[in-house]
Motif scaffolding. Structure first.
Motif, PDB file in Angstrom:
ATOM      1  N   ARG A 248       0.832  -1.208   0.000  1.00 18.89           N
ATOM      2  CA  ARG A 248       0.000   0.000   0.000  1.00 18.89           C
ATOM      3  C   ARG A 248       0.867   1.259   0.000  1.00 18.89           C
ATOM      4  NH1 ARG A 248      -2.810  -1.254   3.951  1.00 18.89           N
ATOM      5  NH2 ARG A 248      -1.801  -0.041   5.609  1.00 18.89           N
ATOM      6  N   SER A 249       1.931   1.263   0.785  1.00 23.02           N
ATOM      7  CA  SER A 249       2.790   2.443   0.844  1.00 23.02           C
ATOM      8  C   SER A 249       3.490   2.683  -0.479  1.00 23.02           C
ATOM      9  CB  SER A 249       3.820   2.297   1.969  1.00 23.02           C
ATOM     10  OG  SER A 249       4.666   1.186   1.735  1.00 23.02           O
ATOM     11  N   THR A 251       2.369   1.760  -3.400  1.00 21.75           N
ATOM     12  CA  THR A 251       1.326   2.208  -4.333  1.00 21.75           C
ATOM     13  C   THR A 251       1.047   3.697  -4.176  1.00 21.75           C
ATOM     14  OG1 THR A 251       0.287   0.021  -4.240  1.00 21.75           O
ATOM     15  CG2 THR A 251      -1.045   1.839  -5.096  1.00 21.75           C
ATOM     16  N   VAL A 252       0.943   4.155  -2.941  1.00 22.85           N
ATOM     17  CA  VAL A 252       0.658   5.572  -2.701  1.00 22.85           C
ATOM     18  C   VAL A 252       1.816   6.443  -3.185  1.00 22.85           C
ATOM     19  CG1 VAL A 252       0.246   7.316  -0.937  1.00 22.85           C
ATOM     20  CG2 VAL A 252      -0.890   5.102  -0.778  1.00 22.85           C
ATOM     21  N   VAL A 253       3.058   5.993  -2.961  1.00 24.77           N
ATOM     22  CA  VAL A 253       4.222   6.752  -3.434  1.00 24.77           C
ATOM     23  C   VAL A 253       4.202   6.873  -4.951  1.00 24.77           C
ATOM     24  CG1 VAL A 253       6.723   6.712  -3.675  1.00 24.77           C
ATOM     25  CG2 VAL A 253       5.701   6.252  -1.459  1.00 24.77           C
ATOM     26  N   LEU A 255       1.572   6.583  -6.967  1.00 28.28           N
ATOM     27  CA  LEU A 255       0.444   7.421  -7.376  1.00 28.28           C
ATOM     28  C   LEU A 255       0.742   8.899  -7.144  1.00 28.28           C
ATOM     29  CD1 LEU A 255      -2.694   5.407  -6.190  1.00 28.28           C
ATOM     30  CD2 LEU A 255      -1.977   5.869  -8.536  1.00 28.28           C
ATOM     31  N   SER A 256       1.396   9.206  -6.036  1.00 30.22           N
ATOM     32  CA  SER A 256       1.733  10.606  -5.763  1.00 30.22           C
ATOM     33  C   SER A 256       2.700  11.138  -6.815  1.00 30.22           C
ATOM     34  CB  SER A 256       2.334  10.757  -4.365  1.00 30.22           C
ATOM     35  OG  SER A 256       3.622  10.182  -4.288  1.00 30.22           O
ATOM     36  N   ASN A 303       6.651  16.697  -4.861  1.00 34.43           N
ATOM     37  CA  ASN A 303       6.742  15.242  -4.758  1.00 34.43           C
ATOM     38  C   ASN A 303       7.969  14.806  -3.971  1.00 34.43           C
ATOM     39  OD1 ASN A 303       7.899  12.550  -6.452  1.00 34.43           O
ATOM     40  ND2 ASN A 303       5.767  12.482  -5.767  1.00 34.43           N
ATOM     41  N   ASN A 307       7.377  11.791  -0.591  1.00 35.43           N
ATOM     42  CA  ASN A 307       7.823  10.412  -0.428  1.00 35.43           C
ATOM     43  C   ASN A 307       8.186  10.058   1.011  1.00 35.43           C
ATOM     44  OD1 ASN A 307       7.430   9.849  -3.149  1.00 35.43           O
ATOM     45  ND2 ASN A 307       9.516  10.399  -3.701  1.00 35.43           N
ATOM     46  N   ILE A 310       5.060  10.075   3.262  1.00 36.63           N
ATOM     47  CA  ILE A 310       4.221   8.890   3.039  1.00 36.63           C
ATOM     48  C   ILE A 310       4.806   7.686   3.758  1.00 36.63           C
ATOM     49  CG2 ILE A 310       3.453   7.232   1.294  1.00 36.63           C
ATOM     50  CD1 ILE A 310       3.194   9.632  -0.631  1.00 36.63           C
ATOM     51  N   TYR A 311       6.112   7.492   3.619  1.00 36.11           N
ATOM     52  CA  TYR A 311       6.718   6.328   4.245  1.00 36.11           C
ATOM     53  C   TYR A 311       6.727   6.423   5.768  1.00 36.11           C
ATOM     54  CZ  TYR A 311       8.138   3.575   0.292  1.00 36.11           C
ATOM     55  OH  TYR A 311       8.109   2.771  -0.810  1.00 36.11           O
ATOM     56  N   MET A 314       2.782   6.016   6.803  1.00 38.72           N
ATOM     57  CA  MET A 314       2.028   4.827   6.433  1.00 38.72           C
ATOM     58  C   MET A 314       2.615   3.544   6.991  1.00 38.72           C
ATOM     59  SD  MET A 314       0.575   5.273   2.595  1.00 38.72           S
ATOM     60  CE  MET A 314      -0.345   3.768   2.872  1.00 38.72           C
TER      61      MET A 314
END
Length: 329
Positions: A248-249, A251-253, A255-256, A303, A307, A310-311, A314
């Motif tokens: 999931r993490s 994927t979000v990275v 997508l961002s 961006n 990163n 997010i890490y 998440m």
């Protein structure tokens, strides 16, 4: 002023303000000099720099210093991604000063080459590492192996070395042709290709394909194959919750990265079409490049601070380490 002589952002000459000028001999450099817009860009660069430095530094400390001896391939890629983003945000103060001075470069020709090259190289490296992370996630699940041995760690190091080499090669045109050019009395840090608009358009196409389209295609295929593999095989890997969190993490990275960079590359592609006379220059193009394009550049640069955030937020281990660090302080 007619369309041929307008100040239009067609050059992709500097990564902080790509697609800048179509004709260096015939420019109104004040057309994009809105104090409000420049103040906004400087503010965004300052915030991204501060958040990016802190966030990426925390990721580096958590993975490199406080992590257990056994480091997964994904974490090794995250480590390199943090190094990449950390290097990138270090260039933002230079671009902030350049923007504050109405895009007049005060640091000389050598620093123009260095800062411009570092900026572009780290853009390529970021998307390459994100691609490697996605492919690794698919491969680890497809091979039904939760942990790799030391052989996998060494392989990850070789992949990272290759990524840095590829990013350096892709940046070669920037390193060669970046220079400070005097335009109507202003010193601008930009790319000056001897072939003019044609070579400039080729440079744009390379950046779009190598830095966005191809990597995002590989990422998309990797995740589609991953989903197909899980559904068709009915695979239940060991520690599925941990694997789900990591997936999931990642994927979000990814997508961002896509959402932050897609508007920038879309407008750059518009520039390519204009250079090849496939699309006519018009007022809407001028307005988009004057007022919308700088905002997309800020979004793309943001961006680099997303990163690590997010890490850190998440992944449970990062949150725990961050909490321990705060309480210990």
């Amino acid at each position: 002023m007619d369309g041929e002589n307008q100040s239009i952002f067609l050059n992709n000459s500097s990564p902080h303000l790509p697609d800048r000028f179509s004709n260096l001999e015939d420019i109104d450099v004040t057309a994009d000099g809105s104090p409000v817009l420049r103040s906004f860009i400087c503010l965004v660069y300052s915030v991204v720099c501060a958040v990016g430095l802190l966030g990426n530094l925390l990721v580096l400390v958590f993975i490199r210093v406080r992590q257990e001896r056994k480091t997964s391939s994904i974490n090794f890629f995250v480590l390199n991604l943090a190094v990449t983003d950390f290097q990138f945000v270090l260039t933002l103060p230079f671009w902030a000063v350049d923007t504050a001075l109405d895009f007049s470069w005060p640091f000389g020709d050598a620093m123009c080459k260095i800062v411009l090259s570092v900026t572009v190289m780290n853009m390529y490296a970021s998307v390459f590492f994100l691609t490697a992370m996605s492919v690794t996630r698919y491969w680890s699940v497809a091979s039904a192996l939760k942990d790799r041995t030391r052989h996998k760690t060494v392989s990850a190091k070789w992949v990272c070395a290759i990524i840095w080499i590829l990013a350096t090669v892709a940046t070669a045109p920037t390193s060669i042709f970046a220079s400070v050019t005097n335009v109507t009395g202003e010193k601008l840090c930009l790319l000056r290709f001897p072939g003019g608009q044609s070579w400039l358009a080729v440079y744009h196409v390379q950046k779009i394909l190598v830095g966005f389209v191809l990597p995002m295609s590989v990422v998309s295929v990797s995740y589609l194959m991953l989903l197909r593999f899980i559904h068709t095989r009915g695979m239940k890997p060991r520690n599925p919750k941990r694997r789900s969190r990591v997936t999931r993490s990642v994927t979000v990275v990814v997508l961002s990265f896509f959402l932050c960079w897609m508007p920038n590359h879309a407008i750059t592609f518009w520039s390519v079409l204009v250079k090849f006379n496939a699309v006519n220059w018009d007022k809407s193009y001028y307005l988009v490049h004057t007022y919308v394009f700088p905002v997309t550049v800020c979004l793309a640069h943001a961006n680099s601070c997303l990163n690590p955030v997010i890490y850190c937020l998440m992944r449970r281990e990062f949150r725990k380490k961050l909490k321990d660090l705060v309480y210990r302080g």
